[in-house]
Design a protein around this motif. Sequence first.
Motif, PDB file in Angstrom:
ATOM      1  N   UNK A  40       6.962   9.496  -7.297  1.00 13.24           N
ATOM      2  CA  UNK A  40       7.729   9.127  -8.496  1.00 13.24           C
ATOM      3  C   UNK A  40       7.342  10.046  -9.653  1.00 13.24           C
ATOM      4  N   UNK A  41       8.311  10.592 -10.392  1.00 11.59           N
ATOM      5  CA  UNK A  41       7.979  11.421 -11.566  1.00 11.59           C
ATOM      6  C   UNK A  41       7.160  10.644 -12.585  1.00 11.59           C
ATOM      7  N   UNK A  56       0.828  -1.205   0.000  1.00 12.97           N
ATOM      8  CA  UNK A  56       0.000   0.000   0.000  1.00 12.97           C
ATOM      9  C   UNK A  56       0.862   1.256   0.000  1.00 12.97           C
ATOM     10  N   UNK A  57       1.881   1.290   0.851  1.00  9.38           N
ATOM     11  CA  UNK A  57       2.773   2.452   0.906  1.00  9.38           C
ATOM     12  C   UNK A  57       3.534   2.609  -0.402  1.00  9.38           C
ATOM     13  N   UNK A  58       3.978   1.484  -0.967  1.00 15.23           N
ATOM     14  CA  UNK A  58       4.705   1.533  -2.238  1.00 15.23           C
ATOM     15  C   UNK A  58       3.819   2.095  -3.350  1.00 15.23           C
ATOM     16  N   UNK A  59       2.571   1.639  -3.413  1.00 18.10           N
ATOM     17  CA  UNK A  59       1.665   2.174  -4.425  1.00 18.10           C
ATOM     18  C   UNK A  59       1.396   3.653  -4.244  1.00 18.10           C
ATOM     19  N   UNK A  93      -5.283   4.306 -11.120  1.00 15.34           N
ATOM     20  CA  UNK A  93      -4.999   5.694 -10.748  1.00 15.34           C
ATOM     21  C   UNK A  93      -4.015   6.344 -11.711  1.00 15.34           C
ATOM     22  N   UNK A  94      -3.086   5.560 -12.262  1.00 11.36           N
ATOM     23  CA  UNK A  94      -2.082   6.117 -13.161  1.00 11.36           C
ATOM     24  C   UNK A  94      -2.648   6.426 -14.552  1.00 11.36           C
ATOM     25  N   UNK A 108       5.615   4.104 -15.329  1.00 12.83           N
ATOM     26  CA  UNK A 108       5.430   2.814 -15.991  1.00 12.83           C
ATOM     27  C   UNK A 108       6.527   1.821 -15.626  1.00 12.83           C
ATOM     28  N   UNK A 109       7.755   2.304 -15.421  1.00 12.05           N
ATOM     29  CA  UNK A 109       8.833   1.399 -15.024  1.00 12.05           C
ATOM     30  C   UNK A 109       8.553   0.801 -13.649  1.00 12.05           C
TER      31      UNK A 109
END
Length: 485
Positions: free
Chosen positions: A440-441, A430-433, A482-483, A446-447
């Motif tokens: 993250x720019x 969850x924190x990573x997402x 979300x992205x 996508x990477x």
Amino acid sequence: AEGEEGSADVGVDVDVDGNHRRDDDDDDDDIHSAAVPSNPLRRMWSDSTLRTRASLSTLAVVASLLFENFLIWVVSATYRPGIDGSPEPLQDNGRWALEALARALVSAMPGWGSGTGNRNGGTKMDRDRLDDNVKKALQRLRRGLNVQWALVAGFAASLVCLELKLGRYQDEMGGDCDSYYHYHPYYLQPQQQRLQHRQSTHPQPTKQPQPQPPSFTLTTTTLPPTQPTPYRRPRTLAGLALRSLLTLSSARLIRTLSFTLTVLPSQIPRCYPRRFPHPPPTDWPAWLKIGFLPNSRGGCNDLILSGHATVTSTLACALTSVAGNGTLSRAVWTLVAVDYAIEALEGLHYSVDMWLGCVVTCLLWVLTRGAEREGERERKELWRKLRWQQSQQLQQQQLQQQQQKQQLYEHSSRTPQWNGTVIGMYALPTILGFLILTVVPEAYVNYFLVGYTLWAGGIVFRWGQTNYSQHILLCLLYVTLAAYL
């Protein structure tokens, strides 16, 4: 019944017609049994539960959106008229009709905006000013209705209602369902045809009927010939989620193939120089790098079908199918139609994009109705439960098991144990997402998304379908939507 399949080698079974017969626990002799698929993937899918299938379907959504994102750049960079100039948009009769309707509404309700002139009178500047006022008024209306988030809230409420088993029992087609046998075509036949089919496919040798074991007390219910034995089977959260994800991923794949096969000019003038590097690069590494940038604003060609329509139509289909209320369904689809009309009127999409996006998504929803059915393993478990549900001895055993489970639950609730490692493992995805979406720019999202997908796939491959792996896949779905949306 859970845990009871090995309790007796030979027993008495009651078929759906109320006839007693011996049961040797051989599922291959039952009419409902199906052949085991020879394909390993189909066999794995057949043996998977609805919850497992719903978790794995998140990978289909991620793959379809990544594929679509890359091809948006490819089509935009290879559409030479859009790179070198600004091609003339196509004639949109639907938009013209909507503009005429909007002018009529503004004339009937002057409070919407200011401006002089009408369609047939006044100077061109006056008519342009009126058109701008109409668009601004409709934009305020669209923001006030907030149809997108209303659908999201309704879809979330549908999931909660299914999890809490609220509302009527329905089948996957949205109709009332009071029987599990509704899903097997054999049991839709009249009783006489079922008996003839059983005798022709499973002939029984002539012998004396076996007496019933005294340890079992069976109670049968006499029903009309065409009425199946009742077995209430509600829809599930996992089934609705699986069907929604499959519908969305299929619609996005059709959308990607559609705008790739035939390129239509965009309605936005001078689009390419403002969104992509001009001129396009000639080396493949640069192409791949640009193709990995999130293109949530779309490309510089018409993206038929509308991505906005595919998402909102999926949410509307799921919401109305669970509600099962005609008045609510008409209200929801009316709001969706208003939202699509304003989208086309603002020039963000051709009207055909909105129309086809809605129609194709609704047809896919109908085609995927079988996704809510259980797998072969789940179906066999339900059949076993149906066989033994009228046994008094089994009811007593189940009551004892429930009491034991209740005692274990009370004991565990009195002595809760918090495991910091487990809490950290569940908090990490969850924190990573959250960090991917906020820190993250955009050029590198996508990477991280691909790396997140590989990490989730490795955990599923190593540990199987556990609660933790399903949690990771749901976090991956959240980050992807979300992205891109």
